[in-house]
Design an enzyme around this catalytic site. Structure first.
Site, PDB file in Angstrom:
ATOM      1  N   GLY A  12       0.840  -1.204   0.000  1.00 61.40           N
ATOM      2  CA  GLY A  12       0.000   0.000   0.000  1.00 61.40           C
ATOM      3  C   GLY A  12       0.870   1.247   0.000  1.00 61.40           C
ATOM      4  N   GLY A 117       6.510  -2.925   3.583  1.00 58.50           N
ATOM      5  CA  GLY A 117       6.183  -3.356   4.943  1.00 58.50           C
ATOM      6  C   GLY A 117       6.556  -4.809   5.190  1.00 58.50           C
ATOM      7  CG  ASP A 142      -1.289  -0.238   9.074  1.00 60.31           C
ATOM      8  OD1 ASP A 142      -1.844   0.833   8.763  1.00 60.31           O
ATOM      9  OD2 ASP A 142      -1.759  -1.352   8.792  1.00 60.31           O
ATOM     10  NE  ARG A 177     -25.140  15.576  14.967  1.00 58.53           N
ATOM     11  CZ  ARG A 177     -25.346  16.098  13.778  1.00 58.53           C
ATOM     12  NH1 ARG A 177     -24.314  16.540  13.072  1.00 58.53           N
ATOM     13  NH2 ARG A 177     -26.549  16.193  13.282  1.00 58.53           N
ATOM     14  NE  ARG A 283     -25.087  12.802  11.808  1.00 62.99           N
ATOM     15  CZ  ARG A 283     -26.225  12.639  12.462  1.00 62.99           C
ATOM     16  NH1 ARG A 283     -26.337  11.664  13.354  1.00 62.99           N
ATOM     17  NH2 ARG A 283     -27.255  13.440  12.264  1.00 62.99           N
ATOM     18  CB  ILE A 290      -7.705  11.133   3.280  1.00 59.67           C
ATOM     19  CG1 ILE A 290      -8.816  11.359   2.251  1.00 59.67           C
ATOM     20  CG2 ILE A 290      -7.129  12.458   3.771  1.00 59.67           C
ATOM     21  CD1 ILE A 290     -10.050  12.021   2.799  1.00 59.67           C
TER      22      ILE A 290
HETATM   23  O1  F6P Z   1      -1.198  -1.713   5.573  1.00 59.38           O
HETATM   24  C1  F6P Z   1      -1.508  -0.431   5.208  1.00 59.38           C
HETATM   25  C2  F6P Z   1      -2.983  -0.290   4.940  1.00 59.38           C
HETATM   26  O2  F6P Z   1      -3.221   1.047   4.616  1.00 59.38           O
HETATM   27  C3  F6P Z   1      -3.878  -0.775   6.073  1.00 59.38           C
HETATM   28  O3  F6P Z   1      -3.970   0.165   7.086  1.00 59.38           O
HETATM   29  C4  F6P Z   1      -5.156  -1.069   5.339  1.00 59.38           C
HETATM   30  O4  F6P Z   1      -5.941  -2.039   6.006  1.00 59.38           O
HETATM   31  C5  F6P Z   1      -4.674  -1.613   4.047  1.00 59.38           C
HETATM   32  O5  F6P Z   1      -3.388  -1.066   3.829  1.00 59.38           O
HETATM   33  C6  F6P Z   1      -5.575  -1.309   2.889  1.00 59.38           C
HETATM   34  O6  F6P Z   1      -5.030  -1.853   1.747  1.00 59.38           O
HETATM   35  P1  F6P Z   1      -5.584  -1.720   0.269  1.00 59.38           P
HETATM   36  O7  F6P Z   1      -4.768  -0.665  -0.404  1.00 59.38           O
HETATM   37  O8  F6P Z   1      -5.328  -3.070  -0.319  1.00 59.38           O
HETATM   38  O9  F6P Z   1      -7.042  -1.398   0.352  1.00 59.38           O
END
Ligand code: F6P
Length: 380
Positions: A12, A117, A142, A177, A283, A290
């Site tokens: 990611g 990662g 993360d 809220r 909410r 982002i």
């Molecule tokens: O590991 C990084 C991360 O952004 C996580 O926090 C999240 O669950 C995941 O990647 C989302 O991955 P994708 O880009 O496959 O939706």
């Protein structure tokens, strides 16, 4: 002697990928080393698709320090040790890592930098066992890569989340809220915890502490008794109730790869329960991608630059099969063998498995202590 190196960005995306690439290239150019970038992570390595990277070409490794994303792309489902292919109309998983090894040898790359990662560094270690010189650089919003205090991209994600919390604060206060913010963090609650502190939240629910919703209700009711009839709640996407499970929204990566669940939805569940149990309106906002996009913070630009230049220095010293890390504020490196921990089998799965070596929030971490000291409810 290192003369020709390749970089790949995998997993990611995060803010800071380009800053690392730029730092590797700049450090390399100063020593006469040629740099190339594989397109879309390990997939580019498999297909042997790469481009030259230099600072003399303004379309490539120059002018990219503040730019989000990755100029060489990235892939979230390219485990070349267990790669999804179609054969005779059937989907099968194959170990294609030897094709990658051949590609690297044929084109005489002296070192491969793997920006990624846990899963990316697991594959990097596996390549090192096949005789490839690899140097890893720890990436993920993360912040859960083992053996380092911090990964690049994390600080930017925390900064985006804490900015969102400031904005939720004013609207929550105006309308009396409960404002719930769901942030990323599959198996580790670093983003949720740190942004909760930075953003003055009242409750933070993280994967490491299965929550009792009644504890959050107590905290919110106590605030109301003091005349504060709004509250701010941060929930990590991987948070789960005591005795319950992680909330899964669907499948990612079209079901290929090894860590395929798309998490999401726990924030809405928490908001609904809090509304019912406190009588206050609630909410939920899901911050989502982002957190991963856009320009890196100054901290991440510096961290990424340190990691990139250290990685190239290590290559020049001939110190391979390591991950660049930050330990107690000092740049260092650790063997990839240590990073994978007990996950020793070549091609074995990454993600939240028994074997994987993810760095979770420890209960004696300063962030946990600080949160508790200032009265942030952690759901226990
Ligand atoms: O590991 C990084 C991360 O952004 C996580 O926090 C999240 O669950 C995941 O990647 C989302 O991955 P994708 O880009 O496959 O939706």
């Amino acid at each position: 002697m290192v003369k020709k190196v390749a970089i790949l960005a995998n997993g990611g995306d995060v803010s800071g990928f380009n800053a690392v690439i730029r730092a590797i290239v700049k450090t390399a150019e100063g020593r006469g080393v040629k740099c190339y970038g594989f397109i879309d992570g390990y997939r580019g390595l498999l297909k042997n698709e790469y481009i030259p990277l230099s600072t003399s070409d303004s379309r490539k490794a120059s002018g990219i320090l503040p730019k989000g994303g990755s100029i060489i792309g990235s892939s979230t489902n390219a485990n070349v040790f267990n790669y999804k292919v179609e054969e005779n109309g059937e989907i099968v998983y194959k170990d294609l890592s030897d094709v990658c090894v051949e590609n690297l040898k044929k084109d005489e790359f002296d070192c491969l930098f793997t920006l990624g990662g846990d899963g990316t560094q697991k594959s990097a270690r596996d390549f090192s066992l096949k005789g490839i010189n690899v140097i890893g650089v720890p990436k993920t919003i993360d912040n859960d890569v083992a053996c380092t205090d911090i990964t690049f991209g994390y600080n930017t994600a925390v900064s985006v989340a804490s900015d969102a919390l400031d904005r939720l604060h004013t609207t929550g206060e105006t309308h009396h809220r409960i404002m719930v913010l769901e942030v990323m963090g599959r198996y580790a609650g670093w983003i949720a915890l740190e942004s909760a502190i930075a953003g003055g939240a009242d409750v933070a629910l993280i994967p490491e502490i299965p929550y009792d919703i009644n504890k959050a209700v107590e905290k919110i009711n106590h605030r109301r008794d003091m005349g504060k009839n709004f509250s701010i709640v941060v929930v990590a996407e991987g948070a789960m109730p005591k005795g319950g499970d992680i909330t899964i929204e669907g499948t990612r990566n079209n079901g290929s790869g090894v860590d395929n669940t798309k998490l999401g939805g726990v924030g809405s569940i928490v908001a609904k329960q809090l509304e019912e149990l406190t009588g206050l309106e609630a909410r939920c906002t899901v911050l989502g991608y982002i957190q991963r996009g856009g320009t890196p913070t100054a901290f991440d630009r510096v961290l990424s630059t340190k990691y990139g230049s250290k990685a190239m220095e290590l290559a020049l010293e001939g110190k391979f099969n390591v991950l660049t890390v930050l330990k107690d504020g000092k740049l260092d490196c650790v063997p990839l063998e240590e990073v994978v921990g007990n996950n020793k089998v070549i091609g074995a799965v990454s993600g939240n498995t028994k074997e994987s070596n993810i760095r979770k929030v420890n209960m004696d971490n300063d962030l946990v202590k600080t949160a508790r000291n200032i009265g942030i409810c952690l759901g226990d």
